[in-house]
Design an enzyme around this catalytic site. Structure first.
Site, mmCIF file in Angstrom:
data_model
loop_
_atom_site.group_PDB
_atom_site.id
_atom_site.type_symbol
_atom_site.label_atom_id
_atom_site.label_comp_id
_atom_site.label_asym_id
_atom_site.label_seq_id
_atom_site.Cartn_x
_atom_site.Cartn_y
_atom_site.Cartn_z
ATOM 1 C CG HIS A 284 36.854 -23.819 91.445
ATOM 2 N ND1 HIS A 284 38.090 -24.401 91.276
ATOM 3 C CD2 HIS A 284 36.034 -24.823 91.852
ATOM 4 C CE1 HIS A 284 38.031 -25.681 91.583
ATOM 5 N NE2 HIS A 284 36.776 -25.982 91.922
ATOM 6 C CG HIS B 265 37.301 -26.163 87.463
ATOM 7 N ND1 HIS B 265 36.276 -25.489 88.077
ATOM 8 C CD2 HIS B 265 37.199 -27.450 87.885
ATOM 9 C CE1 HIS B 265 35.571 -26.327 88.822
ATOM 10 N NE2 HIS B 265 36.122 -27.526 88.727
ATOM 11 C CB CYS C 174 32.583 -41.516 98.398
ATOM 12 S SG CYS C 174 32.860 -39.729 98.531
ATOM 13 C CB CYS D 83 34.755 -40.367 95.035
ATOM 14 S SG CYS D 83 35.925 -39.840 96.280
ATOM 15 C CB CYS E 203 35.499 -39.793 101.418
ATOM 16 S SG CYS E 203 36.409 -39.077 100.033
ATOM 17 C CG HIS F 188 34.465 -35.679 98.490
ATOM 18 N ND1 HIS F 188 35.085 -36.708 97.807
ATOM 19 C CD2 HIS F 188 34.306 -34.673 97.595
ATOM 20 C CE1 HIS F 188 35.283 -36.337 96.558
ATOM 21 N NE2 HIS F 188 34.828 -35.120 96.390
ATOM 22 C CE LYS G 290 38.485 -29.802 100.578
ATOM 23 N NZ LYS G 290 38.927 -31.005 99.942
ATOM 24 C CE LYS H 253 28.320 -23.493 95.425
ATOM 25 N NZ LYS H 253 27.395 -24.426 94.773
#
Ligand code: MSP
Length: 508
Positions: free
Chosen positions: A17, A20, A125, A128, A142, A145, A294, A297
């Site tokens: 995405h 990256h 987590c 992570c 976390c 996440h 943010k 998905k």
């Protein structure tokens, strides 16, 4: 000086995405920039293919894990050429060579006494892929996440990371450039001001079988981070490959802030335990949001590189990513924002300057680089600005300040456009007595374009190549060669090609 530059190896639990793509584009741009300076560069990227998350993703997709990782890894690999990203090496943690290196290192660090076995319980987590401390939690979750960690109690192997804490603090303090931008260096030092816990580096096979077995205990596999970080040395031939020592001495890692701790703390201490020097530098960038939200998905706002490129082309996307984000800080993506940059900066400012200048050379100077007369004050002013820009650009690019580097280029583009209006070559062309003045003005414009084309090579390789071909500028010329005025040979043919950046009416 040479450079060995890496991106993180990306998890294959998701498709490539925007986030990256940004890291890959930055790494590619920095590689091209260093090559433009005549330096030797080795650029590595790849995929991280072990761990819980991958097994879950494969199960969800209903395929064998190996088949799944092959498929997603190939997807990453096929994405990079779409963005003109050209790595020299593509490493996968499932490569047998990499796995052998990981096992060899585990054995060595174990023999040295830096790996030990004990009972352990902690908060894990999954996002992570590591144990996290109470202190890191925000409202019991976390912060990255937004999920509550699980309580996990089991026996595991630990890496004696605490042994190297003071060494690491001293190293960071003695090398102000080791971690940049500075905010991240400060974050790491502040974390290191508290006692460091040892790092859990194993998972029982009963809980996770998709990993590299510990060479000294087959009931356990390696924890993903111990496996993944080693890619940076296994990929260049550790321990005894012919290029290893030379490349490793020039190692610089590029990551986002999400994986700062593994790179700034786990990795240097692992290297120390292995008897290797630390990497040269760690560069940390911020996060891309999409329309100020943010990217996720579940929200359904994940931006895919292939779609961005289809809509705007690789050059425009690369320009946008580098121009819009201040390296180190977060930024927001939207199709509208790309469209605005495309039409104003690229089509209007750069594209028009280029096509107007070349068309005038074609119409008024038989399509050849005109011989200039003596430079007047306004010509000298533009020439000085263009040459100063090259120096400024170089300095900003060395600091990964892409935004500021491009602002400096666009400042000169703006000047050159105003210079055209101020000198009205079409008026000069009507008066044979002012023919020398006309040649001087058009030559000054071509020389300015030469400087601009050179700076754009690392950022927009295709457009820069077209500019170079039209001018004509030696495509192999390095930046230092360009830092003089009057490089284009008078009489050389200049070609007017197609529009560099046609306007795009609407984003899809
Ligand atoms: N596999 C680990 C890295 C191991 S490196 C030894 C991992 N993989 S990841 O697929 O999650 O990639 C994280 C990296 O992707 C970030 O550090 C960054 O380079 C890039 N990005 C992912 N999402 C991003 C944004 N939203 N914005 C900017 N970059 C982001 O962590």
């Amino acid at each position: 000086m040479s450079l060995y530059l890496t991106t993180p190896i990306f998890y294959v639990n998701a498709q490539p995405h925007l986030g990256h793509a940004y890291t890959a584009v930055v790494a590619d741009t920095v590689s091209r920039f260093h090559r433009l300076l005549g330096r030797e560069v080795f650029f590595q990227t790849g995929t991280d293919e072990h761990g819980d998350k991958i097994v879950q993703a494969a199960t969800a997709a209903g395929v064998e894990v190996k088949e799944y990782v092959d498929r997603i890894s190939a997807l990453f690999r096929e994405t990079w050429p779409l963005l003109a990203v050209e790595p020299d090496n593509y490493i996968r943690t499932t490569d047998p060579g990499h796995q052998a290196v990981v096992q060899q290192i585990l054995q060595q660090v174990h023999e040295r006494g830096d790996i030990y076995f004990r009972d352990y319980s902690g908060l894990y987590c999954r996002g992570c892929e590591r144990f996290i401390t109470e202190k890191e939690l925000v409202d019991g979750k976390c912060p990255d996440h937004l999920t509550a960690p699980e309580e996990v109690a089991e026996q595991n192997y630990f890496f004696r990371m605490s042994r190297y804490q003071q060494w690491l603090i001293d190293h960071i303090k003695a090398n102000p450039d080791f971690i940049s931008p500075e905010r991240y260096r400060n974050e790491v030092l502040s974390f290191l001001s508290e006692p460091l816990e040892d790092l859990c580096i194993s998972r029982p096979v009963s809980r996770l079988s998709w990993g590299i077995p510990l060479p000294f205990d087959s009931n356990f596999v390696t924890y993903v981070w111990f496996d993944a970080l080693i890619n940076y040395i296994s990929g260049i031939g550790y321990p005894d490959g012919p290029d290893f020592t030379r490349r490793w001495a020039a190692a610089e890692h590029l990551i986002a802030k999400d994986i700062l701790k593994p790179h700034a703390i786990f990795w240097p201490t692992m290297l120390k335990a292995m008897g290797l020097p630390p990497y040269r530098r760690l560069h940390v960038h911020g996060y891309w949001n999409v329309n100020e939200t943010k990217m996720s998905k579940s929200i359904g706002n994940v931006v895919r590189p292939a779609e961005m490129v289809e809509q705007f082309g690789a050059d425009t996307i690369r320009y946008f990513l580098l121009r819009e984000m201040s390296f180190g800080l977060d930024a927001s993506y939207s199709d509208q924002a790309v469209l605005a940059r495309r039409n104003s900066d690229l089509a209007n400012d750069l594209g028009n300057l280029f096509s107007r200048s070349l068309t005038m050379v074609k119409n008024f100077c038989q399509g050849r680089v005109p011989q200039p007369g003596p430079l007047g004050p306004e010509d000298r002013e533009l020439a000085n600005a263009a040459l100063a820009m090259l120096a400024d650009y170089r300095e900003k690019m060395e600091q990964l300040a892409f935004r500021q580097a491009l602002e400096a280029v666009w400042e000169v583009i703006g000047r050159a456009n105003r210079y055209i209006v101020g000198n009205a070559p079409w008026e000069l062309a009507k008066d044979p007595a002012r023919e020398e003045r006309l040649r001087t003005v058009l030559n000054t414009l071509l020389e300015t374009l030469r400087c601009i084309a050179c700076t754009l090579k690392p950022v927009m390789p295709a457009a820069a190549a077209r500019m170079a071909a039209a001018l004509p500028l030696d495509p192999e010329a390095n930046l230092a060669d360009q830092q003089q005025w009057g490089k284009l040979p008078p009489g050389a043919p200049v070609t007017v090609g197609e529009n560099l950046f046609p306007r795009i009416k609407q984003a899809k």
